[in-house]
Write a protein that holds these residues in place. Structure first.
Motif, PDB file in Angstrom:
ATOM      1  N   LYS A   8      24.695   5.766 -70.905  1.00 39.77           N
ATOM      2  CA  LYS A   8      26.041   5.233 -70.733  1.00 39.77           C
ATOM      3  C   LYS A   8      27.011   5.907 -71.695  1.00 39.77           C
ATOM      4  O   LYS A   8      26.659   6.208 -72.826  1.00 39.77           O
ATOM      5  CB  LYS A   8      26.011   3.723 -71.001  1.00 39.77           C
ATOM      6  N   GLU A  72      26.951   3.482 -63.791  1.00 39.53           N
ATOM      7  CA  GLU A  72      27.257   4.612 -64.674  1.00 39.53           C
ATOM      8  C   GLU A  72      27.394   5.906 -63.866  1.00 39.53           C
ATOM      9  O   GLU A  72      28.257   6.728 -64.143  1.00 39.53           O
ATOM     10  CB  GLU A  72      26.178   4.759 -65.748  1.00 39.53           C
ATOM     11  N   LYS A  75      30.795   5.912 -62.310  1.00 38.97           N
ATOM     12  CA  LYS A  75      31.817   6.282 -63.304  1.00 38.97           C
ATOM     13  C   LYS A  75      31.836   7.795 -63.529  1.00 38.97           C
ATOM     14  O   LYS A  75      32.902   8.416 -63.549  1.00 38.97           O
ATOM     15  CB  LYS A  75      31.547   5.581 -64.634  1.00 38.97           C
ATOM     16  N   PHE A 109      30.219  -2.739 -58.534  1.00 37.04           N
ATOM     17  CA  PHE A 109      30.992  -2.309 -59.694  1.00 37.04           C
ATOM     18  C   PHE A 109      31.726  -3.493 -60.326  1.00 37.04           C
ATOM     19  O   PHE A 109      31.673  -3.693 -61.541  1.00 37.04           O
ATOM     20  CB  PHE A 109      31.985  -1.215 -59.292  1.00 37.04           C
ATOM     21  N   GLU A 113      31.090  -4.682 -64.098  1.00 34.78           N
ATOM     22  CA  GLU A 113      32.086  -4.284 -65.096  1.00 34.78           C
ATOM     23  C   GLU A 113      33.236  -5.271 -65.286  1.00 34.78           C
ATOM     24  O   GLU A 113      34.037  -5.102 -66.189  1.00 34.78           O
ATOM     25  CB  GLU A 113      32.660  -2.906 -64.724  1.00 34.78           C
ATOM     26  N   TYR A 120      39.663   0.485 -61.930  1.00 39.88           N
ATOM     27  CA  TYR A 120      39.046   1.468 -62.825  1.00 39.88           C
ATOM     28  C   TYR A 120      39.546   2.878 -62.483  1.00 39.88           C
ATOM     29  O   TYR A 120      39.896   3.653 -63.374  1.00 39.88           O
ATOM     30  CB  TYR A 120      37.518   1.398 -62.703  1.00 39.88           C
ATOM     31  N   THR A 121      39.604   3.190 -61.201  1.00 40.53           N
ATOM     32  CA  THR A 121      40.071   4.505 -60.751  1.00 40.53           C
ATOM     33  C   THR A 121      41.534   4.718 -61.134  1.00 40.53           C
ATOM     34  O   THR A 121      41.908   5.799 -61.601  1.00 40.53           O
ATOM     35  CB  THR A 121      39.875   4.651 -59.233  1.00 40.53           C
ATOM     36  N   LEU A 124      41.664   5.526 -64.769  1.00 38.99           N
ATOM     37  CA  LEU A 124      41.269   6.921 -65.008  1.00 38.99           C
ATOM     38  C   LEU A 124      42.419   7.869 -64.685  1.00 38.99           C
ATOM     39  O   LEU A 124      42.709   8.801 -65.445  1.00 38.99           O
ATOM     40  CB  LEU A 124      40.056   7.301 -64.148  1.00 38.99           C
ATOM     41  N   ASP A 182      35.439   6.590 -71.978  1.00 32.12           N
ATOM     42  CA  ASP A 182      34.359   5.607 -72.087  1.00 32.12           C
ATOM     43  C   ASP A 182      34.861   4.228 -72.515  1.00 32.12           C
ATOM     44  O   ASP A 182      34.110   3.256 -72.501  1.00 32.12           O
ATOM     45  CB  ASP A 182      33.262   6.092 -73.040  1.00 32.12           C
TER      46      ASP A 182
END
Length: 185
Positions: A8, A72, A75, A109, A113, A120-121, A124, A182
């Motif tokens: 991770k 993971e 991700k 996911f 999480e 999350y995307t 990012l 991370d």
């Protein structure tokens, strides 16, 4: 033939170098390495709990269950795809790669999480936008295009919602506050 370790928080080439260093010091012979995954053969002096401890000291974690491993891997794939600009039909391509439906991946996911795959995307992408702004090589429209936004207005709204400021305000700050990949979840 060695063992495959899922790790991770491996998000960049420096992470790979750090992990390789630890595996070497712990007497493992590494056969292959990629983000989030190391295949290695144990030496005579190896100790898996010592390996896990050394990895944890620098922010990594050995993953030992199937769900965490899949999350993971998701991700790592997302980070790679966004970095390379492969953001069109992102969730569909992930579903195909992992042999699951988009809904199944999203539920897995979210449960693991505490954040949706879409959120999350977006996070990012926002960090990538911050990087582009900091580098100063692209204008806002080019940034939007490189991340496959329909238009720069859509990106601008998403950026403001996520950060609380406009992209121009962020650019003018000059004391940029970026999250490491991370730490997004």
């Amino acid at each position: 033939m060695g063992e495959t370790f899922y790790i991770k928080n491996m998000v960049c080439n420096r992470c790979i170098a750090s992990v390789l260093d630890i595996f070497g010091k712990e007497d493992y012979t590494v056969e292959s390495v990629e983000l989030g995954k190391v295949s290695a053969t144990a030496g005579k002096k190896t100790n898996k709990s010592a390996l896990a401890s050394k990895l944890k000291e620098i922010g990594f974690e050995l993953i030992d269950n199937e769900t965490e491993t899949l999350v993971e891997q998701i991700k790592v794939k997302l980070i790679s795809k966004i970095k390379s600009g492969e953001t069109e039909h992102l969730f569909q391509s992930l579903a195909e790669e992992f042999g699951k439906t988009e809904t199944a991946l999203s539920k897995l996911f979210s449960k693991s999480e505490g954040m949706t795959l879409e959120k999350y995307t977006i996070n990012l992408k926002i960090e990538k936008v911050k990087e582009y702004i900091q580098l100063g090589q692209l204008n806002f429209s080019e940034i939007a295009y490189s991340l496959n936004y329909k238009n720069s207005s859509h990106l601008a709204r998403q950026f403001k919602t996520s950060t609380g400021m406009s992209m121009t305000e962020y650019k003018n700050l000059k004391s940029w506050n970026r999250k490491t990949l991370d730490k997004i979840v």
